[in-house]
Design a protein around this motif. Structure first.
Motif, PDB file in Angstrom:
ATOM      1  N   LEU A 106       0.848  -1.186   0.000  1.00 10.44           N
ATOM      2  CA  LEU A 106       0.000   0.000   0.000  1.00 10.44           C
ATOM      3  C   LEU A 106       0.883   1.235   0.000  1.00 10.44           C
ATOM      4  O   LEU A 106       1.869   1.300   0.753  1.00 10.44           O
ATOM      5  N   THR A 107       0.559   2.203  -0.843  1.00 11.69           N
ATOM      6  CA  THR A 107       1.229   3.497  -0.805  1.00 11.69           C
ATOM      7  C   THR A 107       0.211   4.549  -0.403  1.00 11.69           C
ATOM      8  O   THR A 107      -0.938   4.523  -0.875  1.00 11.69           O
ATOM      9  N   SER A 108       0.617   5.461   0.464  1.00 10.16           N
ATOM     10  CA  SER A 108      -0.284   6.506   0.944  1.00 10.16           C
ATOM     11  C   SER A 108       0.416   7.850   0.802  1.00 10.16           C
ATOM     12  O   SER A 108       1.426   8.104   1.454  1.00 10.16           O
ATOM     13  N   SER A 109      -0.098   8.706  -0.072  1.00 15.12           N
ATOM     14  CA  SER A 109       0.511  10.020  -0.295  1.00 15.12           C
ATOM     15  C   SER A 109      -0.460  11.114   0.119  1.00 15.12           C
ATOM     16  O   SER A 109      -1.678  10.946   0.075  1.00 15.12           O
ATOM     17  N   LEU A 245       8.078   3.595  -5.522  1.00 10.11           N
ATOM     18  CA  LEU A 245       8.416   2.223  -5.148  1.00 10.11           C
ATOM     19  C   LEU A 245       7.680   1.186  -6.006  1.00 10.11           C
ATOM     20  O   LEU A 245       8.268   0.154  -6.353  1.00 10.11           O
ATOM     21  N   PRO A 246       6.401   1.417  -6.390  1.00  7.54           N
ATOM     22  CA  PRO A 246       5.759   0.438  -7.268  1.00  7.54           C
ATOM     23  C   PRO A 246       6.521   0.221  -8.576  1.00  7.54           C
ATOM     24  O   PRO A 246       6.577  -0.906  -9.091  1.00  7.54           O
ATOM     25  N   GLU A 247       7.104   1.302  -9.151  1.00  8.42           N
ATOM     26  CA  GLU A 247       7.902   1.139 -10.361  1.00  8.42           C
ATOM     27  C   GLU A 247       9.106   0.236 -10.103  1.00  8.42           C
ATOM     28  O   GLU A 247       9.469  -0.586 -10.949  1.00  8.42           O
ATOM     29  N   ASP A 258       1.733  -7.934 -17.250  1.00 11.03           N
ATOM     30  CA  ASP A 258       2.374  -6.887 -18.045  1.00 11.03           C
ATOM     31  C   ASP A 258       1.359  -5.761 -18.214  1.00 11.03           C
ATOM     32  O   ASP A 258       0.655  -5.670 -19.231  1.00 11.03           O
ATOM     33  N   VAL A 259       1.288  -4.899 -17.207  1.00  6.61           N
ATOM     34  CA  VAL A 259       0.256  -3.864 -17.147  1.00  6.61           C
ATOM     35  C   VAL A 259       0.927  -2.512 -17.028  1.00  6.61           C
ATOM     36  O   VAL A 259       1.873  -2.353 -16.239  1.00  6.61           O
ATOM     37  N   PRO A 260       0.490  -1.490 -17.776  1.00  3.46           N
ATOM     38  CA  PRO A 260       1.069  -0.151 -17.613  1.00  3.46           C
ATOM     39  C   PRO A 260       0.881   0.351 -16.179  1.00  3.46           C
ATOM     40  O   PRO A 260      -0.139   0.084 -15.546  1.00  3.46           O
ATOM     41  N   MET A 261       1.873   1.078 -15.683  1.00  2.00           N
ATOM     42  CA  MET A 261       1.797   1.551 -14.312  1.00  2.00           C
ATOM     43  C   MET A 261       0.610   2.486 -14.109  1.00  2.00           C
ATOM     44  O   MET A 261      -0.008   2.504 -13.037  1.00  2.00           O
ATOM     45  N   SER A 262       0.253   3.253 -15.124  1.00  2.00           N
ATOM     46  CA  SER A 262      -0.912   4.136 -14.993  1.00  2.00           C
ATOM     47  C   SER A 262      -2.173   3.331 -14.720  1.00  2.00           C
ATOM     48  O   SER A 262      -3.029   3.741 -13.917  1.00  2.00           O
TER      49      SER A 262
END
Length: 275
Positions: A106-109, A245-247, A258-262
């Motif tokens: 999980l990322t929280s910004s 970090l996900p990248e 194989d999914v675009p990060m967007s």
């Protein structure tokens, strides 16, 4: 500590003003202030007996025997608007590590998308979950700030909580942007990582250490724990700019498909219940 910081900042400003008038005096002032600050900095020692903020009052600790983790001080809070605690519950928990089914990041910004808090959630095949969060341990009345993260204002803490606690705090109460990224970690790898979090909690409970915004934060400490899974983990900008970090995980093949990060970011967005 804040009084000393304020004094040195004022003195540094005065030294910079002297720069305009007399550069030799300015260099002397800056040197004296730097030495005073270094001397003060080296005298600081981490402690476990401060008047902690309610959500940082305890560190999660535990033990593992025959694949069964027994944890003490698992946080299970109910949160009100603005991050206020409406019900504070700390409880013990028993977790069968052989039943780990999936591990999520999980990322929280809360501002710039490249800066995020990192949480790792372990999901079990009975529907239960447990999220681990590495935190800057705040005292009552404190809020996190960048300079304090450099200047030993905060100790390091690790807290485990049901994901409902974590999501309610960050999505519903604080209005942060939280995204979920399922990983390809196997159940066996998940069990190893879970153990590492317990070991970290036990270590910090016995021997406090300082949080550091660069070298000892939620991302870099979790990265060090992940070395139990792969010893040759490479460096990456995502270790400093934690929102990336996900990248980093995607490049390591830790995110599925194989999914675009967007697309990953859009699909992983956790929306408030009101939407």
């Amino acid at each position: 500590m804040r009084l000393f910081q304020s004094f040195t900042i004022l003195a540094l400003v005065a030294s910079l003003l002297l720069w305009i008038v007399s550069r030799p005096w300015a260099w002397s002032g800056v040197t004296v202030i730097a030495l005073l600050h270094l001397g003060w900095y080296l005298t600081l020692t981490p402690r476990a007996d401060r008047d902690w903020a309610p959500d940082m009052a305890r560190i999660t600790t535990g033990s593992v025997e025959n694949g069964i983790a027994r944890l003490s001080d698992v946080r299970a809070f109910t949160w009100a608007e603005g991050g206020e605690v409406s019900e504070a519950i700390w409880r013990d928990g028993i977790y069968d590590l052989s039943r780990i089914e999936r591990v999520d990041l999980l990322t929280s910004s809360w501002g710039h998308p490249d800066i995020a808090h990192i949480i790792v959630t372990f999901h079990f095949d009975d529907g239960g979950d447990l999220a681990w969060s590495i935190e800057a341990r705040r005292e009552v009345g404190e809020s996190f700030n960048g300079p304090g993260g450099f200047l030993r204002q905060f100790e390091l803490a690790v807290v485990a909580a049901p994901e409902s606690d974590v999501i309610d705090l960050r999505v519903e109460s604080r209005g942060e942007t939280v995204r979920r990224f399922p990983t390809t970690l196997t159940p066996e790898q998940g069990a190893i990582l879970f153990r590492r979090y317990i070991e970290l909690g036990n270590t910090l409970d016995a021997r406090p250490r300082f949080y550091n915004i660069v070298f000892g934060n939620c991302t870099t400490v979790a990265w060090s724990l992940a070395h139990a899974l792969r010893a040759d983990l490479p460096l990456h900008s995502g270790l400093v700019l934690s929102g990336r970090l996900p990248e980093y995980l995607d490049e390591l093949g830790v995110l599925p498909g194989d999914v675009p990060m967007s697309q990953r970011r859009e699909e992983g967005l956790l929306r408030p219940r009101s939407e």
